[in-house]
Design an enzyme around this catalytic site. Structure first.
Site, PDB file in Angstrom:
ATOM      1  N   THR A 123       0.794  -1.232   0.000  1.00 58.52           N
ATOM      2  CA  THR A 123       0.000   0.000   0.000  1.00 58.52           C
ATOM      3  C   THR A 123       0.827   1.285   0.000  1.00 58.52           C
ATOM      4  OG1 THR A 123      -1.451   1.338   1.429  1.00 58.52           O
ATOM      5  CG2 THR A 123      -0.154  -0.327   2.527  1.00 58.52           C
ATOM      6  N   GLU A 125       0.179   3.640   1.827  1.00 52.63           N
ATOM      7  CA  GLU A 125       0.277   4.079   3.228  1.00 52.63           C
ATOM      8  C   GLU A 125       1.688   3.873   3.775  1.00 52.63           C
ATOM      9  OE1 GLU A 125      -1.844   5.223   6.029  1.00 52.63           O
ATOM     10  OE2 GLU A 125      -2.712   6.169   4.283  1.00 52.63           O
ATOM     11  N   TYR A 147      -1.720   0.092  10.898  1.00 49.53           N
ATOM     12  CA  TYR A 147      -1.978  -0.550   9.603  1.00 49.53           C
ATOM     13  C   TYR A 147      -0.734  -0.478   8.714  1.00 49.53           C
ATOM     14  CZ  TYR A 147      -3.720  -0.891   4.765  1.00 49.53           C
ATOM     15  OH  TYR A 147      -3.882  -1.227   3.434  1.00 49.53           O
ATOM     16  N   LYS A 151       1.761  -3.458   7.375  1.00 49.93           N
ATOM     17  CA  LYS A 151       1.984  -3.678   5.934  1.00 49.93           C
ATOM     18  C   LYS A 151       3.477  -3.541   5.583  1.00 49.93           C
ATOM     19  CE  LYS A 151      -2.213  -4.279   4.002  1.00 49.93           C
ATOM     20  NZ  LYS A 151      -2.600  -5.302   3.016  1.00 49.93           N
TER      21      LYS A 151
HETATM   22  P1  NAP Z   1     -11.606  -4.696   1.861  1.00 48.71           P
HETATM   23  O1  NAP Z   1     -12.761  -4.362   0.972  1.00 48.71           O
HETATM   24  O2  NAP Z   1     -11.624  -4.245   3.276  1.00 48.71           O
HETATM   25  O3  NAP Z   1     -11.443  -6.306   1.838  1.00 48.71           O
HETATM   26  C1  NAP Z   1     -10.629  -6.976   2.757  1.00 48.71           C
HETATM   27  C2  NAP Z   1     -10.850  -8.459   2.616  1.00 48.71           C
HETATM   28  O4  NAP Z   1     -10.049  -9.152   3.575  1.00 48.71           O
HETATM   29  C3  NAP Z   1     -12.305  -8.913   2.890  1.00 48.71           C
HETATM   30  O5  NAP Z   1     -12.600  -9.993   2.041  1.00 48.71           O
HETATM   31  C4  NAP Z   1     -12.231  -9.392   4.334  1.00 48.71           C
HETATM   32  O6  NAP Z   1     -13.237 -10.306   4.674  1.00 48.71           O
HETATM   33  C5  NAP Z   1     -10.874 -10.065   4.288  1.00 48.71           C
HETATM   34  N1  NAP Z   1     -10.292 -10.305   5.609  1.00 48.71           N
HETATM   35  C6  NAP Z   1     -10.087  -9.406   6.607  1.00 48.71           C
HETATM   36  N2  NAP Z   1      -9.499 -10.009   7.654  1.00 48.71           N
HETATM   37  C7  NAP Z   1      -9.333 -11.315   7.314  1.00 48.71           C
HETATM   38  C8  NAP Z   1      -8.798 -12.447   7.973  1.00 48.71           C
HETATM   39  N3  NAP Z   1      -8.316 -12.362   9.202  1.00 48.71           N
HETATM   40  N4  NAP Z   1      -8.770 -13.633   7.310  1.00 48.71           N
HETATM   41  C9  NAP Z   1      -9.283 -13.736   6.062  1.00 48.71           C
HETATM   42  N5  NAP Z   1      -9.822 -12.705   5.393  1.00 48.71           N
HETATM   43  C10 NAP Z   1      -9.837 -11.511   6.017  1.00 48.71           C
HETATM   44  O7  NAP Z   1     -10.241  -4.169   1.224  1.00 48.71           O
HETATM   45  P2  NAP Z   1      -9.896  -3.858  -0.308  1.00 48.71           P
HETATM   46  O8  NAP Z   1     -10.107  -2.399  -0.546  1.00 48.71           O
HETATM   47  O9  NAP Z   1     -10.518  -4.852  -1.196  1.00 48.71           O
HETATM   48  O10 NAP Z   1      -8.314  -4.057  -0.279  1.00 48.71           O
HETATM   49  C11 NAP Z   1      -7.728  -5.326  -0.568  1.00 48.71           C
HETATM   50  C12 NAP Z   1      -6.311  -5.349  -0.036  1.00 48.71           C
HETATM   51  O11 NAP Z   1      -5.554  -4.313  -0.652  1.00 48.71           O
HETATM   52  C13 NAP Z   1      -6.176  -5.119   1.459  1.00 48.71           C
HETATM   53  O12 NAP Z   1      -5.084  -5.895   1.909  1.00 48.71           O
HETATM   54  C14 NAP Z   1      -5.847  -3.640   1.581  1.00 48.71           C
HETATM   55  O13 NAP Z   1      -5.119  -3.388   2.773  1.00 48.71           O
HETATM   56  C15 NAP Z   1      -4.991  -3.455   0.338  1.00 48.71           C
HETATM   57  N6  NAP Z   1      -5.012  -2.112  -0.260  1.00 48.71           N
HETATM   58  C16 NAP Z   1      -6.166  -1.524  -0.594  1.00 48.71           C
HETATM   59  C17 NAP Z   1      -6.164  -0.287  -1.211  1.00 48.71           C
HETATM   60  C18 NAP Z   1      -7.435   0.411  -1.599  1.00 48.71           C
HETATM   61  O14 NAP Z   1      -7.393   1.628  -1.836  1.00 48.71           O
HETATM   62  N7  NAP Z   1      -8.559  -0.294  -1.736  1.00 48.71           N
HETATM   63  C19 NAP Z   1      -4.933   0.338  -1.499  1.00 48.71           C
HETATM   64  C20 NAP Z   1      -3.756  -0.306  -1.142  1.00 48.71           C
HETATM   65  C21 NAP Z   1      -3.800  -1.546  -0.546  1.00 48.71           C
HETATM   66  P3  NAP Z   1     -14.722  -9.836   5.127  1.00 48.71           P
HETATM   67  O15 NAP Z   1     -15.447  -9.546   3.854  1.00 48.71           O
HETATM   68  O16 NAP Z   1     -15.230 -11.010   5.865  1.00 48.71           O
HETATM   69  O17 NAP Z   1     -14.539  -8.599   5.961  1.00 48.71           O
HETATM   70  N1  GDD Z   2     -12.637   7.280   6.422  1.00 43.43           N
HETATM   71  C1  GDD Z   2     -12.727   8.611   6.509  1.00 43.43           C
HETATM   72  N2  GDD Z   2     -13.877   9.172   7.023  1.00 43.43           N
HETATM   73  N3  GDD Z   2     -11.701   9.378   6.086  1.00 43.43           N
HETATM   74  C2  GDD Z   2     -11.840  10.721   6.156  1.00 43.43           C
HETATM   75  C3  GDD Z   2     -12.986  11.336   6.653  1.00 43.43           C
HETATM   76  C4  GDD Z   2     -14.054  10.532   7.121  1.00 43.43           C
HETATM   77  O1  GDD Z   2     -15.090  11.009   7.575  1.00 43.43           O
HETATM   78  N4  GDD Z   2     -12.832  12.678   6.580  1.00 43.43           N
HETATM   79  C5  GDD Z   2     -11.627  12.902   6.056  1.00 43.43           C
HETATM   80  N5  GDD Z   2     -11.014  11.715   5.800  1.00 43.43           N
HETATM   81  C6  GDD Z   2      -9.650  11.579   5.261  1.00 43.43           C
HETATM   82  C7  GDD Z   2      -8.770  10.642   6.073  1.00 43.43           C
HETATM   83  O2  GDD Z   2      -8.261  11.323   7.230  1.00 43.43           O
HETATM   84  C8  GDD Z   2      -7.699  10.299   5.036  1.00 43.43           C
HETATM   85  O3  GDD Z   2      -6.717  11.302   5.003  1.00 43.43           O
HETATM   86  C9  GDD Z   2      -8.462  10.336   3.703  1.00 43.43           C
HETATM   87  O4  GDD Z   2      -9.710  10.975   3.978  1.00 43.43           O
HETATM   88  C10 GDD Z   2      -8.727   8.944   3.116  1.00 43.43           C
HETATM   89  O5  GDD Z   2      -9.265   8.122   4.137  1.00 43.43           O
HETATM   90  P1  GDD Z   2      -9.874   6.672   3.800  1.00 43.43           P
HETATM   91  O6  GDD Z   2     -10.872   6.779   2.712  1.00 43.43           O
HETATM   92  O7  GDD Z   2     -10.314   6.065   5.096  1.00 43.43           O
HETATM   93  O8  GDD Z   2      -8.642   5.876   3.161  1.00 43.43           O
HETATM   94  P2  GDD Z   2      -7.091   5.790   3.578  1.00 43.43           P
HETATM   95  O9  GDD Z   2      -6.327   6.651   2.604  1.00 43.43           O
HETATM   96  O10 GDD Z   2      -6.900   6.040   5.011  1.00 43.43           O
HETATM   97  O11 GDD Z   2      -6.763   4.251   3.322  1.00 43.43           O
HETATM   98  C11 GDD Z   2      -7.143   3.606   2.096  1.00 43.43           C
HETATM   99  O12 GDD Z   2      -6.115   3.712   1.140  1.00 43.43           O
HETATM  100  C12 GDD Z   2      -4.868   3.054   1.497  1.00 43.43           C
HETATM  101  C13 GDD Z   2      -3.900   3.282   0.344  1.00 43.43           C
HETATM  102  O13 GDD Z   2      -3.349   4.566   0.425  1.00 43.43           O
HETATM  103  C14 GDD Z   2      -7.452   2.145   2.447  1.00 43.43           C
HETATM  104  O14 GDD Z   2      -7.998   1.514   1.313  1.00 43.43           O
HETATM  105  C15 GDD Z   2      -6.185   1.391   2.850  1.00 43.43           C
HETATM  106  O15 GDD Z   2      -6.488  -0.008   2.998  1.00 43.43           O
HETATM  107  C16 GDD Z   2      -5.156   1.568   1.720  1.00 43.43           C
HETATM  108  O16 GDD Z   2      -3.948   0.904   2.056  1.00 43.43           O
END
Ligand code: NAP
Ligand code: GDD
Length: 347
Positions: A123, A125, A147, A151
């Site tokens: 990520t 992050e 987190y 990671k």
């Molecule tokens: P998500 O929607 O929160 O999905 C997470 C998945 O992991 C869900 O299927 C969840 O199951 C499963 N899970 C959580 N804890 C588990 C455990 N202990 N054992 C088995 N399964 C478990 O996240 P996503 O947005 O698809 O992201 C996928 C991956 O990419 C994550 O690792 C996230 O950290 C990483 N990532 C995401 C982003 C982004 O912007 N989306 C960016 C960078 C990296 P349940 O459905 O049962 O909760």
């Molecule tokens: N969730 C949330 N809720 N975020 C808020 C809010 C609110 O009400 N208001 C402002 N934010 C700001 C957060 O402080 C952060 O700076 C930004 O919006 C994005 O927050 P999120 O959407 O929660 O995502 P994230 O950037 O913290 O994390 C996501 O992206 C990562 C990759 O950069 C997740 O998908 C992580 O799993 C992933 O690794």
């Protein structure tokens, strides 16, 4: 026919990746964790086409058993506690799932000597408080949450197993990617749901945290294509995936509300900032410190030049189209949002 195993198959990315791999002719298996409520809504439409196995990445035996029985050619480790804010509330569990999860996966492949390529969901992050912008594969890490720290352990474990044991394992360092399937706990979907709610008569303002946070937001289906490409290379390497464009939470709000027919105007800064309906003057968005994180990552911007050059990957959906797609989806599904993040205020 190739076989793939996806951990996190019920999540946003897992569901799109399962669709992509099915289209490409793979036999697709997924790790499903037991929940007391239904957790397969994102993949119910794939029922009968994806084989599900109960397991949990915090449980070594279940990971070993599932990997040994499926014997995948490709394994995508997407399972994680993926909400950054929540990782401050459950840091130990986050480490179990997000740091040690991939260690269990790697050992489950290494111990029986399987020939399996592994993708790790790394990520942006990791860059946290990055000293340089944009960030690419050689930018130093500066994680700012349990987190991101978990990671980072996972990132180095993948590199260690690749170099020590010659395992084909890669880190996809993905910047934020969103979609109609994004959970409402993340800011983009929280906003698009609220924008649609106002069109359905919502009265109370939307409460957000840091409006000035800057992110590089892309569209999730584009990013799962990039994951797959990373595993089709001749040599295992880590890649950044990003759009190369940066926008603020404020900007995201303005566009989403505009799509829902509201001319949102901002006034004030910090805790005093409000978003008003340009026509009526009614306050629609306020700032609530309950949504401020103990440590914030204020700015992320990716440089995905390496992915473009070596993988031929370029994201198709730009920022405005992303906001429009998500808002249109929520406008066409008339369900009031549950204010999913309310519990942060009470805890
Ligand atoms: P998500 O929607 O929160 O999905 C997470 C998945 O992991 C869900 O299927 C969840 O199951 C499963 N899970 C959580 N804890 C588990 C455990 N202990 N054992 C088995 N399964 C478990 O996240 P996503 O947005 O698809 O992201 C996928 C991956 O990419 C994550 O690792 C996230 O950290 C990483 N990532 C995401 C982003 C982004 O912007 N989306 C960016 C960078 C990296 P349940 O459905 O049962 O909760
Ligand atoms: N969730 C949330 N809720 N975020 C808020 C809010 C609110 O009400 N208001 C402002 N934010 C700001 C957060 O402080 C952060 O700076 C930004 O919006 C994005 O927050 P999120 O959407 O929660 O995502 P994230 O950037 O913290 O994390 C996501 O992206 C990562 C990759 O950069 C997740 O998908 C992580 O799993 C992933 O690794």
């Amino acid at each position: 026919m190739k076989t793939a195993l996806i951990t996190g198959v019920t999540g946003q990315d897992g569901s799109y990746l399962a669709e992509l791999l099915l289209q490409k002719g793979y036999a697709v298996h997924g790790l499903l964790r037991r929940a007391s409520t239904e957790n397969t809504s994102r993949i119910d439409h794939l029922s009968g086409r994806v084989t599900l196995h109960y397991g949990d990445v915090t449980d070594s035996l279940s990971v070993l058993n599932v990997v040994e029985s499926v014997r995948p050619d490709e394994l995508y480790n997407l399972a994680a506690q993926s909400h950054v804010y929540t990782s401050f509330a459950v840091p130990e569990y986050t480490a179990q799932a997000d740091a040690l999860g991939i260690l269990r996966v790697l050992e489950a492949v290494r111990l029986p000597g399987l020939d399996c390529r592994i993708y790790q969901a790394s990520t942006s992050e990791l860059f946290g408080d990055a000293a340089q912008s944009p960030q690419n594969e050689s930018t130093p890490f500066s994680p700012r949450s349990p987190y991101a720290i978990a990671k980072q352990y996972a990132y180095w474990t993948v590199r260690c197993y690749r170099e020590a044991y010659g395992i084909f394992a890669v880190n996809g360092i993905l910047f934020n990617h969103e979609s109609e399937r994004r959970s409402e706990l993340f800011v983009t979907r929280k906003i698009t749901k609220a924008a649609a709610d106002f069109a359905f008569g919502r009265d109370e303002p939307l409460r957000l945290g840091n409006l000035d946070a800057l992110r590089d937001w892309g569209y999730a289906p584009d990013y799962v294509e990039c994951m797959w490409r990373m595993l089709q290379q001749n040599t295992p390497e880590d890649f950044v995936a990003a759009t190369g464009e940066q926008h603020s939470v404020r900007e995201f709000c303005r566009l989403a509300f505009a799509r829902a027919g509201v001319d949102l105007r901002w006034q004030g800064e910090g805790l005093d900032a409000v978003g008003m309906d340009g026509k009526s003057g009614k306050i629609l968005v306020t700032v609530d410190p309950a949504f401020y994180r103990p440590l914030e990552v204020s700015s992320l911007l990716g440089d995905a030049e390496k992915a473009r050059r070596l993988l031929g990957w370029v994201p198709k959906v730009g920022f405005e189209e992303l906001v429009n797609r998500m808002t249109d989806h929520d406008l066409s599904h008339k369900t009031r949002s549950k204010d999913a993040e309310l519990f942060y205020k009470d805890s």
